[in-house]
Enzyme design. Structure first.
Site, PDB file in Angstrom:
ATOM      1  N   GLU A 175       0.810  -1.212   0.000  1.00 52.60           N
ATOM      2  CA  GLU A 175       0.000   0.000   0.000  1.00 52.60           C
ATOM      3  C   GLU A 175       0.842   1.260   0.000  1.00 52.60           C
ATOM      4  O   GLU A 175       2.009   1.236   0.355  1.00 52.60           O
ATOM      5  CB  GLU A 175      -0.929   0.020   1.215  1.00 52.60           C
ATOM      6  CG  GLU A 175      -0.314  -0.441   2.513  1.00 52.60           C
ATOM      7  CD  GLU A 175       0.951   0.231   2.929  1.00 52.60           C
ATOM      8  OE1 GLU A 175       0.963   1.490   2.947  1.00 52.60           O
ATOM      9  OE2 GLU A 175       1.941  -0.471   3.252  1.00 52.60           O
ATOM     10  N   GLU A 318       4.512  -0.345   1.012  1.00 52.40           N
ATOM     11  CA  GLU A 318       4.477  -0.546  -0.453  1.00 52.40           C
ATOM     12  C   GLU A 318       4.390  -2.034  -0.805  1.00 52.40           C
ATOM     13  O   GLU A 318       4.176  -2.394  -1.950  1.00 52.40           O
ATOM     14  CB  GLU A 318       5.707   0.041  -1.171  1.00 52.40           C
ATOM     15  CG  GLU A 318       5.908   1.526  -0.969  1.00 52.40           C
ATOM     16  CD  GLU A 318       7.185   2.049  -1.615  1.00 52.40           C
ATOM     17  OE1 GLU A 318       7.893   1.289  -2.299  1.00 52.40           O
ATOM     18  OE2 GLU A 318       7.490   3.239  -1.430  1.00 52.40           O
TER      19      GLU A 318
END
Lengths: 353, 353
Positions: A175, A318
């Site tokens: 994310e 991420e």
């Protein structure tokens, strides 16, 4: 809501017979039983998911969900909100850590704008599925409506279904969303009944003052919203986030389609908690990767009943830890298929065996 | 002895200026400072070793040292001694876990018979450098003479030097030797002043009875031999092993030639202890990989002042953890060279920065 319901209904337990067959082979490989630890348990789990340990993981996909958070108004992050969109551009250009590590893992990177505050241009690899332009401020009221939470879960399900239909055999999640350790902490506090101050961390690296502001914001959010831990959608909607819901959707779709999903750190761990509270059997389809530096992450893994394979002191998000985790899943597959058995190799077994 | 002396004299500190330059670049990459944890510290360490972070690790070599142990007469292992030689054959045929994982890491596997009890046939990839046909029983007297210990160290130095001369940019170490957690435990107890029963583990998987026999054998070995912790060669000779000495030699050669060496679990950790006691600056050239299930391994890493990157509950040896560690070193190199900087990517920095 229909897609979510159908997906939840399709989630079945792991295939115990396939796991027993895999265990028998693992015990016959030229090594003391169990001595390859997580490589063996991952292989066994893959057998339970797929019905057998796949010969290769030909296509791997890392799904990165991006969304913004109204709670940044409380000063909970060291970085300004515009960084979410800037980083999506960086992902699209290939310059971020996840680009490097997804390539390293041989995984395709799929970007999803599920809730970035600003409009993004068309970008290579970007799927535009914005449910809202960021969440509302959870310290002042619900972050999302229940309908938004369901819509975001269904975006995750759809994106994952598309990847599985295209042949992906291993999914990773990650994310981007400035401020998103704040809703993650609230989710974990709600489901785990844990004191906020014990599991609140420094995210991207906030100082003591901002840490206190973050703790206060989460506490206030819990008091105002009173998320009901027996109602996972209530927790997700009131104190969650769009990209967190999207990642939970990916997990649920993976579980329904019997495709393993590698989770990342604290935020994807919160998404995994949402997924397993919605569908307890989804747990078997999740592979933990690393233990992040975020202090609440160990609590998340404990609530999930999972152990991390990597302790790299990473705290980037991420999906960087998930990408490294994918390389270990790949190693587990190779161990299972490429090692010789005791009889093939003419190696003596244990004296006491 | 000359080769050992020359090698020890050639070991110099890491290049602090190169590390500072690497740190400056790491801090300019599009991520919060330090958020990639071990990937960043590995890149920085590589800069200190090589003078800059290498653009690629083109040639990687995993050196596996095999040797036998007289102390197996005390019943310290679950497997019979012939398994050492049988496993060397398995390595040469490509069927063992280390074959699979070295391939996975893109590393060449070099096998060294430094002390297997029986004569081995000529095998592909096997370097025959037997110093003795196994050690003597350390529970009854010194495992090796001081001359044998030096000879075994020098075999390790020579093998590593050959690999570095052939272009290897990253070395990994591992071992095969039935019974070799016993001398490793004695080495760690001697250098760390630690109680034997606290750091003695089940190795390949011994039962309670054998565990007690193992503890008794190590205690007796310590009492009879009285290894002097201020004299690393004394410890190595009296309670060590040939493959342990060989691995220590590889580390020393790597440090002298400024090539990083990835260590494995408990046994290679004991070898690393020997190396850093002989040459404290060698520490900077060692990269830790995993935390093994062997209970003394955490103590070894603490004595070395190192943190593991992997927590896979592995306890196989052969260098299987080191091979996985090599893939993480590779990831660190890619992160350093392939990520965009903040200015390149147009991403805002921290609010408090």
């Amino acid at each position: 809501m229909d897609l979510l319901k159908r997906t939840l209904a399709a989630i079945k337990p792991l295939d115990g017979e396939a796991m027993a067959r895999a265990q028998a082979r693992l015990d016959d490989l030229t090594k003391p039983p169990g001595s390859l630890g997580a490589l063996e348990s991952v292989a066994r789990q893959l057998a339970g998911i797929r019905g057998e340990v796949p010969c290769r993981l030909t296509r791997k996909t890392h799904i990165l969900m991006a969304g913004d958070h109204g709670v940044v108004a409380e000063g909970v992050s060291a970085f300004p909100q515009e960084v979410t969109a800037q980083m999506v551009l960086n992902f699209a250009r290939g310059g971020a850590a996840i680009n490097v590590l997804a390539r390293h893992a041989g995984a395709e990177l799929v970007l999803v704008d599920i809730g970035v505050a600003v409009e993004l241009p068309d970008l290579p690899g970007l799927i535009k599925r914005k449910v809202a332009s960021g969440t509302a401020n959870l310290a002042r009221g619900p972050a999302m409506t229940r309908e938004q939470a369901v819509a975001a879960l269904e975006v995750g399900i759809e994106v994952a279904n598309e990847q599985v239909a295209a042949g992906s055999e291993l999914l990773g999640i990650g994310e981007m969303g400035i401020g998103n350790t704040t809703p993650s902490t609230a989710i974990v506090a709600a489901f785990g009944g844990l004191p906020v101050e014990k599991i609140t961390g420094r995210g991207t690296g906030i100082d003591d003052m901002r840490l206190q502001m973050k703790i206060n914001a989460i506490r206030r959010g819990m008091e105002i919203n009173r998320p009901d831990p027996t109602d996972p959608l209530d927790v997700l909607a009131k104190v969650g986030g769009l990209e967190i819901a999207g990642m939970a959707g990916v997990i649920l779709a993976g579980a329904a389609r019997r495709v393993p999903v590698v989770i990342d750190g604290f935020i994807s761990g919160a998404a995994a908690l949402v997924a397993v509270r919605l569908a307890p059997e989804a747990r078997g389809y999740i592979l933990a990767s690393h233990l992040s530096e975020e202090p609440g992450h160990a609590a998340v893994l404990e609530l999930l009943g999972m152990k991390p394979m990597l302790t790299m002191e990473m705290r980037l998000g991420e999906g960087t830890g998930a990408a490294l985790g994918m390389t270990l899943v790949e190693a587990a597959v190779k161990i299972y298929h490429e090692m010789a058995t005791f009889s093939q190799a003419g190696v003596s077994g244990a004296l006491d065996g």
